[in-house]
Design a protein around this motif. Structure first.
Motif, PDB file in Angstrom:
ATOM      1  N   LEU A 217       0.822  -1.204   0.000  1.00 12.18           N
ATOM      2  CA  LEU A 217       0.000   0.000   0.000  1.00 12.18           C
ATOM      3  C   LEU A 217       0.861   1.262   0.000  1.00 12.18           C
ATOM      4  CD1 LEU A 217      -2.743  -1.074   2.572  1.00 12.18           C
ATOM      5  CD2 LEU A 217      -3.050  -0.732   0.105  1.00 12.18           C
ATOM      6  N   PHE A 218       1.985   1.208   0.698  1.00 10.03           N
ATOM      7  CA  PHE A 218       2.904   2.360   0.726  1.00 10.03           C
ATOM      8  C   PHE A 218       3.445   2.645  -0.666  1.00 10.03           C
ATOM      9  CE2 PHE A 218       7.202   4.079   1.024  1.00 10.03           C
ATOM     10  CZ  PHE A 218       6.995   5.202   1.820  1.00 10.03           C
ATOM     11  N   ILE A 219       3.823   1.601  -1.398  1.00  8.58           N
ATOM     12  CA  ILE A 219       4.341   1.777  -2.755  1.00  8.58           C
ATOM     13  C   ILE A 219       3.261   2.356  -3.670  1.00  8.58           C
ATOM     14  CG2 ILE A 219       5.225   0.558  -4.782  1.00  8.58           C
ATOM     15  CD1 ILE A 219       6.544  -1.432  -2.838  1.00  8.58           C
ATOM     16  N   VAL A 220       2.041   1.834  -3.539  1.00  8.74           N
ATOM     17  CA  VAL A 220       0.935   2.348  -4.358  1.00  8.74           C
ATOM     18  C   VAL A 220       0.652   3.813  -4.023  1.00  8.74           C
ATOM     19  CG1 VAL A 220      -1.527   2.119  -4.846  1.00  8.74           C
ATOM     20  CG2 VAL A 220      -0.099   0.072  -4.657  1.00  8.74           C
ATOM     21  N   ALA A 221       0.633   4.127  -2.719  1.00  3.89           N
ATOM     22  CA  ALA A 221       0.310   5.488  -2.288  1.00  3.89           C
ATOM     23  C   ALA A 221       1.330   6.506  -2.765  1.00  3.89           C
ATOM     24  CB  ALA A 221       0.192   5.537  -0.762  1.00  3.89           C
ATOM     25  N   ASN A 222       2.569   6.075  -2.969  1.00  4.25           N
ATOM     26  CA  ASN A 222       3.617   7.008  -3.366  1.00  4.25           C
ATOM     27  C   ASN A 222       3.994   6.887  -4.841  1.00  4.25           C
ATOM     28  OD1 ASN A 222       4.802   8.464  -0.811  1.00  4.25           O
ATOM     29  ND2 ASN A 222       4.329   6.365  -0.180  1.00  4.25           N
ATOM     30  N   THR A 223       3.276   6.063  -5.567  1.00  6.11           N
ATOM     31  CA  THR A 223       3.567   5.880  -6.991  1.00  6.11           C
ATOM     32  C   THR A 223       2.436   6.405  -7.872  1.00  6.11           C
ATOM     33  OG1 THR A 223       4.874   3.905  -6.494  1.00  6.11           O
ATOM     34  CG2 THR A 223       4.182   4.213  -8.772  1.00  6.11           C
ATOM     35  N   PHE A 224       1.216   6.086  -7.509  1.00  8.49           N
ATOM     36  CA  PHE A 224       0.057   6.467  -8.311  1.00  8.49           C
ATOM     37  C   PHE A 224      -0.391   7.895  -7.972  1.00  8.49           C
ATOM     38  CE2 PHE A 224       0.111   1.937  -8.672  1.00  8.49           C
ATOM     39  CZ  PHE A 224      -0.431   1.671  -9.916  1.00  8.49           C
ATOM     40  N   PRO A 225      -1.194   8.509  -8.851  1.00  6.79           N
ATOM     41  CA  PRO A 225      -1.678   9.878  -8.584  1.00  6.79           C
ATOM     42  C   PRO A 225      -2.483   9.953  -7.294  1.00  6.79           C
ATOM     43  CG  PRO A 225      -2.044   9.269 -10.875  1.00  6.79           C
ATOM     44  CD  PRO A 225      -1.596   8.021 -10.177  1.00  6.79           C
ATOM     45  N   PHE A 226      -2.224  11.020  -6.540  1.00  7.79           N
ATOM     46  CA  PHE A 226      -2.938  11.236  -5.280  1.00  7.79           C
ATOM     47  C   PHE A 226      -4.223  12.029  -5.518  1.00  7.79           C
ATOM     48  CE2 PHE A 226      -3.609  12.912  -1.002  1.00  7.79           C
ATOM     49  CZ  PHE A 226      -3.351  11.796  -0.233  1.00  7.79           C
ATOM     50  N   LEU A 227      -4.107  13.099  -6.282  1.00 10.47           N
ATOM     51  CA  LEU A 227      -5.258  13.925  -6.615  1.00 10.47           C
ATOM     52  C   LEU A 227      -5.164  14.377  -8.067  1.00 10.47           C
ATOM     53  CD1 LEU A 227      -5.499  16.315  -3.518  1.00 10.47           C
ATOM     54  CD2 LEU A 227      -7.017  14.398  -4.038  1.00 10.47           C
ATOM     55  N   ALA A 228      -6.320  14.618  -8.658  1.00  7.72           N
ATOM     56  CA  ALA A 228      -6.384  15.222  -9.996  1.00  7.72           C
ATOM     57  C   ALA A 228      -7.287  16.447  -9.896  1.00  7.72           C
ATOM     58  CB  ALA A 228      -6.929  14.233 -11.017  1.00  7.72           C
ATOM     59  N   ILE A 229      -6.779  17.586 -10.358  1.00 10.39           N
ATOM     60  CA  ILE A 229      -7.540  18.837 -10.301  1.00 10.39           C
ATOM     61  C   ILE A 229      -7.965  19.202 -11.714  1.00 10.39           C
ATOM     62  CG2 ILE A 229      -7.487  21.274  -9.647  1.00 10.39           C
ATOM     63  CD1 ILE A 229      -5.317  20.609  -7.643  1.00 10.39           C
ATOM     64  N   GLU A 230      -9.280  19.315 -11.916  1.00  9.51           N
ATOM     65  CA  GLU A 230      -9.833  19.650 -13.223  1.00  9.51           C
ATOM     66  C   GLU A 230     -10.441  21.050 -13.174  1.00  9.51           C
ATOM     67  OE1 GLU A 230     -12.620  16.653 -14.231  1.00  9.51           O
ATOM     68  OE2 GLU A 230     -11.138  15.037 -14.347  1.00  9.51           O
ATOM     69  N   LYS A 231      -9.946  21.943 -14.048  1.00 12.90           N
ATOM     70  CA  LYS A 231     -10.461  23.318 -14.089  1.00 12.90           C
ATOM     71  C   LYS A 231     -10.255  23.885 -15.489  1.00 12.90           C
ATOM     72  CE  LYS A 231     -10.275  27.746 -11.683  1.00 12.90           C
ATOM     73  NZ  LYS A 231      -9.632  28.554 -10.612  1.00 12.90           N
ATOM     74  N   ALA A 232     -11.305  24.466 -16.010  1.00 14.58           N
ATOM     75  CA  ALA A 232     -11.267  25.085 -17.345  1.00 14.58           C
ATOM     76  C   ALA A 232     -10.780  24.114 -18.416  1.00 14.58           C
ATOM     77  CB  ALA A 232     -10.376  26.328 -17.325  1.00 14.58           C
ATOM     78  N   GLY A 233     -11.197  22.869 -18.283  1.00 16.62           N
ATOM     79  CA  GLY A 233     -10.849  21.873 -19.275  1.00 16.62           C
ATOM     80  C   GLY A 233      -9.461  21.296 -19.132  1.00 16.62           C
ATOM     81  N   LEU A 234      -8.719  21.768 -18.166  1.00 14.37           N
ATOM     82  CA  LEU A 234      -7.374  21.265 -17.943  1.00 14.37           C
ATOM     83  C   LEU A 234      -7.343  20.353 -16.720  1.00 14.37           C
ATOM     84  CD1 LEU A 234      -5.322  24.552 -18.525  1.00 14.37           C
ATOM     85  CD2 LEU A 234      -5.736  22.688 -20.149  1.00 14.37           C
ATOM     86  N   THR A 235      -6.559  19.306 -16.802  1.00 11.29           N
ATOM     87  CA  THR A 235      -6.435  18.354 -15.707  1.00 11.29           C
ATOM     88  C   THR A 235      -4.974  18.246 -15.288  1.00 11.29           C
ATOM     89  OG1 THR A 235      -8.310  17.063 -16.525  1.00 11.29           O
ATOM     90  CG2 THR A 235      -6.844  15.987 -14.944  1.00 11.29           C
ATOM     91  N   ARG A 236      -4.757  18.343 -13.988  1.00 15.01           N
ATOM     92  CA  ARG A 236      -3.402  18.211 -13.467  1.00 15.01           C
ATOM     93  C   ARG A 236      -3.388  17.163 -12.369  1.00 15.01           C
ATOM     94  NH1 ARG A 236       0.341  22.876 -10.552  1.00 15.01           N
ATOM     95  NH2 ARG A 236       2.244  21.601 -10.398  1.00 15.01           N
ATOM     96  N   GLN A 237      -2.570  16.151 -12.548  1.00 11.55           N
ATOM     97  CA  GLN A 237      -2.446  15.091 -11.565  1.00 11.55           C
ATOM     98  C   GLN A 237      -1.234  15.323 -10.675  1.00 11.55           C
ATOM     99  OE1 GLN A 237      -2.366  11.401 -13.772  1.00 11.55           O
ATOM    100  NE2 GLN A 237      -4.594  11.253 -13.788  1.00 11.55           N
ATOM    101  N   MET A 238      -1.400  14.946  -9.421  1.00 15.06           N
ATOM    102  CA  MET A 238      -0.323  15.142  -8.452  1.00 15.06           C
ATOM    103  C   MET A 238      -0.124  13.864  -7.643  1.00 15.06           C
ATOM    104  SD  MET A 238      -1.064  18.962  -6.949  1.00 15.06           S
ATOM    105  CE  MET A 238       0.429  18.881  -5.976  1.00 15.06           C
TER     106      MET A 238
END
Length: 203
Positions: A59-80
């Motif tokens: 779970l630690f590897i997954v939590a630090n490898t996969f996207p944590f949040l995705a912010i969608e605004k004005a048609g743009l998406t940014r994953q973090m």
């Protein structure tokens, strides 16, 4: 009646010595003087602790490898990811917050998981870890300062506040991180400290 030193346990409240005896399933040993809890029955503590520690590592590897949040605004998406979030905090010169997030989400959980595996994997194989005593002390101190639950609560509060400004999509890492909190708590609850003390006394 006298009993061997390796079969004794002192009450943490009044220091009265007791004989360590096997308990029935669900049993609890209480101090004869003050009634404090001495120890509890735990089923397959080595297997359970190791299984939970390995699950936590995944779970630690997954939590630090996969996207944590995705912010969608004005048609743009940014994953973090967690790492990029820490980097952004550092770039914005919020050094203290960046350090706290790094400790809470990366360093302390990794130290806890590695310590659990280092201590209990050899014990499961009938061996004594070489650095058992110092690693056991470090694990106890790190556990006292672990605040993953606080970080997760802060994330949930942030999601609520940002919901009116943009569309927030929780990533796989959010669920993995939440599951990691539960798994780590269960792993430490499954530990039988007497197994560690017996290994130290045999040495």
């Amino acid at each position: 009646m006298e009993f061997p030193l390796d079969k004794r346990i002192a009450c943490h409240c009044c220091d009265l010595l007791h004989e360590v005896r096997p308990l029935p399933p669900g049993g609890v040993a209480l101090c004869a003087r003050c009634g404090a809890i001495l120890y509890r029955y735990k089923r397959n503590p080595l297997d359970r602790t190791l299984a939970l520690a390995l699950t936590g590592l995944i779970l630690f590897i997954v939590a630090n490898t996969f996207p944590f949040l995705a912010i969608e605004k004005a048609g743009l998406t940014r994953q973090m990811t967690l790492a990029t979030g820490i980097f952004e905090l550092y770039r914005e010169e919020v050094y203290l917050v960046a350090a706290l997030v790094a400790l809470t989400t990366l360093l302390l959980p990794l130290v806890e998981l590695c310590a659990l595996l280092y201590v209990f994997a050899p014990l499961r194989l009938g061996r004594r870890p070489r650095l058992l005593a110092p690693v056991w002390r470090v694990m106890a101190r790190v556990r006292a300062w672990s605040m993953m639950e606080v970080f997760m609560l802060g994330i949930l509060v942030s999601l609520v506040k940002l919901a009116s400004m943009a569309t927030i999509v929780p990533g796989v890492a959010v669920y993995a991180f939440g599951a990691l909190i539960v798994v780590l708590t269960a792993a430490f609850a499954a530990i039988d400290p007497h197994l560690v003390w017996e290994a130290l006394e045999k040495h």
